[in-house]
Design a protein around this motif. Structure first.
Motif, PDB file in Angstrom:
ATOM      1  N   LYS A  22       0.831  -1.208   0.000  1.00  0.00           N
ATOM      2  CA  LYS A  22       0.000   0.000   0.000  1.00  0.00           C
ATOM      3  C   LYS A  22       0.864   1.256   0.000  1.00  0.00           C
ATOM      4  O   LYS A  22       0.372   2.350   0.283  1.00  0.00           O
ATOM      5  N   ARG A  23       2.129   1.096  -0.314  1.00  0.00           N
ATOM      6  CA  ARG A  23       3.099   2.199  -0.283  1.00  0.00           C
ATOM      7  C   ARG A  23       3.099   2.868   1.094  1.00  0.00           C
ATOM      8  O   ARG A  23       3.261   4.068   1.222  1.00  0.00           O
ATOM      9  N   ASN A  24       2.911   2.038   2.113  1.00  0.00           N
ATOM     10  CA  ASN A  24       2.915   2.475   3.515  1.00  0.00           C
ATOM     11  C   ASN A  24       1.884   3.573   3.797  1.00  0.00           C
ATOM     12  O   ASN A  24       2.105   4.471   4.617  1.00  0.00           O
ATOM     13  N   ALA A  25       0.753   3.493   3.108  1.00  0.00           N
ATOM     14  CA  ALA A  25      -0.313   4.481   3.297  1.00  0.00           C
ATOM     15  C   ALA A  25      -0.832   4.444   4.728  1.00  0.00           C
ATOM     16  O   ALA A  25      -0.893   3.392   5.368  1.00  0.00           O
ATOM     17  N   LEU A  26      -1.225   5.610   5.218  1.00  0.00           N
ATOM     18  CA  LEU A  26      -1.697   5.745   6.592  1.00  0.00           C
ATOM     19  C   LEU A  26      -3.137   5.256   6.732  1.00  0.00           C
ATOM     20  O   LEU A  26      -4.039   5.759   6.078  1.00  0.00           O
ATOM     21  N   SER A  27      -3.335   4.304   7.594  1.00  0.00           N
ATOM     22  CA  SER A  27      -4.674   3.825   7.945  1.00  0.00           C
ATOM     23  C   SER A  27      -4.880   4.094   9.431  1.00  0.00           C
ATOM     24  O   SER A  27      -3.944   4.456  10.154  1.00  0.00           O
ATOM     25  N   PHE A  28      -6.090   3.920   9.915  1.00  0.00           N
ATOM     26  CA  PHE A  28      -6.362   4.104  11.340  1.00  0.00           C
ATOM     27  C   PHE A  28      -5.488   3.169  12.169  1.00  0.00           C
ATOM     28  O   PHE A  28      -4.925   3.570  13.192  1.00  0.00           O
ATOM     29  N   GLU A  29      -5.348   1.932  11.694  1.00  0.00           N
ATOM     30  CA  GLU A  29      -4.551   0.939  12.421  1.00  0.00           C
ATOM     31  C   GLU A  29      -3.077   1.331  12.457  1.00  0.00           C
ATOM     32  O   GLU A  29      -2.425   1.225  13.508  1.00  0.00           O
ATOM     33  N   LEU A  30      -2.536   1.798  11.320  1.00  0.00           N
ATOM     34  CA  LEU A  30      -1.128   2.180  11.280  1.00  0.00           C
ATOM     35  C   LEU A  30      -0.856   3.362  12.205  1.00  0.00           C
ATOM     36  O   LEU A  30       0.140   3.377  12.939  1.00  0.00           O
ATOM     37  N   VAL A  31      -1.724   4.344  12.193  1.00  0.00           N
ATOM     38  CA  VAL A  31      -1.555   5.492  13.084  1.00  0.00           C
ATOM     39  C   VAL A  31      -1.591   5.029  14.538  1.00  0.00           C
ATOM     40  O   VAL A  31      -0.795   5.474  15.374  1.00  0.00           O
ATOM     41  N   SER A  32      -2.492   4.110  14.857  1.00  0.00           N
ATOM     42  CA  SER A  32      -2.590   3.582  16.220  1.00  0.00           C
ATOM     43  C   SER A  32      -1.307   2.870  16.626  1.00  0.00           C
ATOM     44  O   SER A  32      -0.796   3.055  17.749  1.00  0.00           O
ATOM     45  N   GLU A  33      -0.773   2.057  15.725  1.00  0.00           N
ATOM     46  CA  GLU A  33       0.438   1.311  16.048  1.00  0.00           C
ATOM     47  C   GLU A  33       1.656   2.223  16.121  1.00  0.00           C
ATOM     48  O   GLU A  33       2.581   1.962  16.904  1.00  0.00           O
ATOM     49  N   LEU A  34       1.669   3.291  15.338  1.00  0.00           N
ATOM     50  CA  LEU A  34       2.754   4.266  15.433  1.00  0.00           C
ATOM     51  C   LEU A  34       2.733   4.945  16.806  1.00  0.00           C
ATOM     52  O   LEU A  34       3.776   5.122  17.442  1.00  0.00           O
ATOM     53  N   LYS A  35       1.559   5.319  17.263  1.00  0.00           N
ATOM     54  CA  LYS A  35       1.445   5.934  18.592  1.00  0.00           C
ATOM     55  C   LYS A  35       1.975   4.993  19.673  1.00  0.00           C
ATOM     56  O   LYS A  35       2.708   5.403  20.585  1.00  0.00           O
ATOM     57  N   GLU A  36       1.606   3.738  19.553  1.00  0.00           N
ATOM     58  CA  GLU A  36       2.047   2.737  20.521  1.00  0.00           C
ATOM     59  C   GLU A  36       3.562   2.558  20.478  1.00  0.00           C
ATOM     60  O   GLU A  36       4.234   2.482  21.520  1.00  0.00           O
ATOM     61  N   ALA A  37       4.128   2.505  19.260  1.00  0.00           N
ATOM     62  CA  ALA A  37       5.566   2.289  19.103  1.00  0.00           C
ATOM     63  C   ALA A  37       6.385   3.467  19.631  1.00  0.00           C
ATOM     64  O   ALA A  37       7.410   3.285  20.293  1.00  0.00           O
ATOM     65  N   PHE A  38       5.933   4.687  19.336  1.00  0.00           N
ATOM     66  CA  PHE A  38       6.654   5.860  19.834  1.00  0.00           C
ATOM     67  C   PHE A  38       6.587   5.936  21.357  1.00  0.00           C
ATOM     68  O   PHE A  38       7.565   6.320  22.008  1.00  0.00           O
ATOM     69  N   LYS A  39       5.454   5.573  21.930  1.00  0.00           N
ATOM     70  CA  LYS A  39       5.319   5.556  23.389  1.00  0.00           C
ATOM     71  C   LYS A  39       6.270   4.525  23.999  1.00  0.00           C
ATOM     72  O   LYS A  39       6.943   4.787  25.005  1.00  0.00           O
ATOM     73  N   GLN A  40       6.340   3.369  23.366  1.00  0.00           N
ATOM     74  CA  GLN A  40       7.225   2.312  23.846  1.00  0.00           C
ATOM     75  C   GLN A  40       8.681   2.763  23.811  1.00  0.00           C
ATOM     76  O   GLN A  40       9.433   2.555  24.766  1.00  0.00           O
ATOM     77  N   ALA A  41       9.083   3.403  22.709  1.00  0.00           N
ATOM     78  CA  ALA A  41      10.467   3.862  22.573  1.00  0.00           C
ATOM     79  C   ALA A  41      10.780   4.972  23.564  1.00  0.00           C
ATOM     80  O   ALA A  41      11.882   5.034  24.128  1.00  0.00           O
ATOM     81  N   GLU A  42       9.816   5.861  23.783  1.00  0.00           N
ATOM     82  CA  GLU A  42      10.037   6.975  24.702  1.00  0.00           C
ATOM     83  C   GLU A  42      10.246   6.482  26.127  1.00  0.00           C
ATOM     84  O   GLU A  42      11.054   7.048  26.881  1.00  0.00           O
ATOM     85  N   GLU A  43       9.542   5.430  26.509  1.00  0.00           N
ATOM     86  CA  GLU A  43       9.600   4.935  27.882  1.00  0.00           C
ATOM     87  C   GLU A  43      10.726   3.937  28.112  1.00  0.00           C
ATOM     88  O   GLU A  43      10.978   3.544  29.261  1.00  0.00           O
ATOM     89  N   ASP A  44      11.418   3.536  27.052  1.00  0.00           N
ATOM     90  CA  ASP A  44      12.494   2.545  27.156  1.00  0.00           C
ATOM     91  C   ASP A  44      13.821   3.255  27.434  1.00  0.00           C
ATOM     92  O   ASP A  44      14.341   3.990  26.588  1.00  0.00           O
ATOM     93  N   ASP A  45      14.397   3.028  28.608  1.00  0.00           N
ATOM     94  CA  ASP A  45      15.646   3.691  28.980  1.00  0.00           C
ATOM     95  C   ASP A  45      16.837   3.251  28.135  1.00  0.00           C
ATOM     96  O   ASP A  45      17.868   3.933  28.114  1.00  0.00           O
ATOM     97  N   SER A  46      16.713   2.122  27.448  1.00  0.00           N
ATOM     98  CA  SER A  46      17.808   1.651  26.601  1.00  0.00           C
ATOM     99  C   SER A  46      17.829   2.354  25.250  1.00  0.00           C
ATOM    100  O   SER A  46      18.767   2.196  24.470  1.00  0.00           O
ATOM    101  N   VAL A  47      16.796   3.152  24.971  1.00  0.00           N
ATOM    102  CA  VAL A  47      16.683   3.857  23.683  1.00  0.00           C
ATOM    103  C   VAL A  47      17.039   5.326  23.860  1.00  0.00           C
ATOM    104  O   VAL A  47      16.542   5.992  24.770  1.00  0.00           O
ATOM    105  N   LYS A  48      17.910   5.832  22.988  1.00  0.00           N
ATOM    106  CA  LYS A  48      18.273   7.250  23.047  1.00  0.00           C
ATOM    107  C   LYS A  48      17.792   8.012  21.818  1.00  0.00           C
ATOM    108  O   LYS A  48      17.462   9.194  21.897  1.00  0.00           O
ATOM    109  N   ILE A  49      17.754   7.348  20.666  1.00  0.00           N
ATOM    110  CA  ILE A  49      17.347   7.970  19.402  1.00  0.00           C
ATOM    111  C   ILE A  49      16.341   7.053  18.712  1.00  0.00           C
ATOM    112  O   ILE A  49      16.424   5.824  18.824  1.00  0.00           O
ATOM    113  N   ILE A  50      15.392   7.638  17.981  1.00  0.00           N
ATOM    114  CA  ILE A  50      14.393   6.865  17.247  1.00  0.00           C
ATOM    115  C   ILE A  50      14.507   7.181  15.760  1.00  0.00           C
ATOM    116  O   ILE A  50      14.602   8.352  15.370  1.00  0.00           O
TER     117      ILE A  50
END
Length: 257
Positions: A22-50
């Protein structure tokens, strides 16, 4: 996660859009999973850059056309809720405590271009193209407009938003929409080297606080902005990172962040 891939290596969290068919087109599900992934990375102390990238031939081609057809049958309230869903993602990335780098190849169009726009740094391959094409289908680049005006100013933003014109990576770099252009085969290593340099030479605390301040001071009056800046200055001086950094500097020691 079904629409993206998530991994961590060398203190870098890689969030990769994974709808190549789908050429990585934005769907409701993709936006939801992006929010979840960014939250996970932000809260992970082992991560410094995304690092945000996309699988397949495109970074992100904008909204999913099939989903857009569904939206035509939505009520105003339903459309507002869906619009707010994307707004929350863009604001989340913009205000995230950690640095986000967009690694762009191929087309980054409409909402996909907006996704790159709200990242802190954007590096693109020579084959990348950018465009806010919403006006060509009777739509408006509403949410990204707020961020784009901050990023490149009114005159350049008007040219892109009102014409819907596609521009090359070189043109995007010339107007400061992106930070640099690299050969396609070198883009991944370029981004990795840039991220690694930030990781090893800069304090996470300092970068995070600076990013948050950049987002906030622009909406304040001059007096309020300076008061806020003074408060953050004082707060930073009491941080462990600042004390470590000053001590290392005075003692001519190399500090490892």
């Amino acid at each position: 996660m079904t629409t993206l891939q998530y991994s961590i290596k060398d203190r870098i969290a890689y969030i990769t859009l994974n709808r190549p068919e789908k050429r990585n087109a934005l769907s409701f599900e993709l936006v939801s999973e992006l929010k979840e992934a960014f939250k996970q990375a932000e809260e992970d102390d082992s991560v410094k850059i995304i690092v945000l990238s996309g699988n397949g031939e495109a970074f992100c081609a904008g909204a999913d056309l099939e989903y857009l057809q569904l939206l035509q049958g939505f009520s105003y309230e339903q459309n507002y809720a869906d619009s707010s869903h994307l707004k929350e993602l863009f604001l989340q990335i913009y205000q995230l405590k950690k640095i986000v780098i967009a690694q762009v190849h191929g087309p980054a169009l409409a909402g996909g271009c907006g996704l790159a726009t709200v990242c802190d740094f954007v590096f693109a391959s020579h084959d990348a193209t950018f465009g806010y094409t919403e006006v060509k289908i009777g739509f408006v680049p509403a949410i990204v407009m707020v961020f784009l005006l901050r990023k490149i100013g009114e005159a350049k933003a008007k040219q892109l938003l009102l014409t819907g014109t596609l521009i090359s990576a070189e043109q995007a770099n010339a107007i400061n929409l992106i930070n640099a252009v690299a050969p396609s085969e070198e883009l991944e290593s370029y981004v990795f080297n840039f991220a690694t340099n930030l990781i090893t030479t800069n304090s996470s605390y300092s970068m995070n606080l600076t990013k948050q301040m950049i987002a906030k001071v622009q909406s304040l009056s001059l007096d309020d902005a300076l008061t806020f800046a003074s408060e953050m200055n004082a707060k930073a001086r009491q941080s462990d990172d600042c004390q470590r950094g000053i001590s290392a500097f005075l003692n001519k020691e190399k500090i490892s962040w």
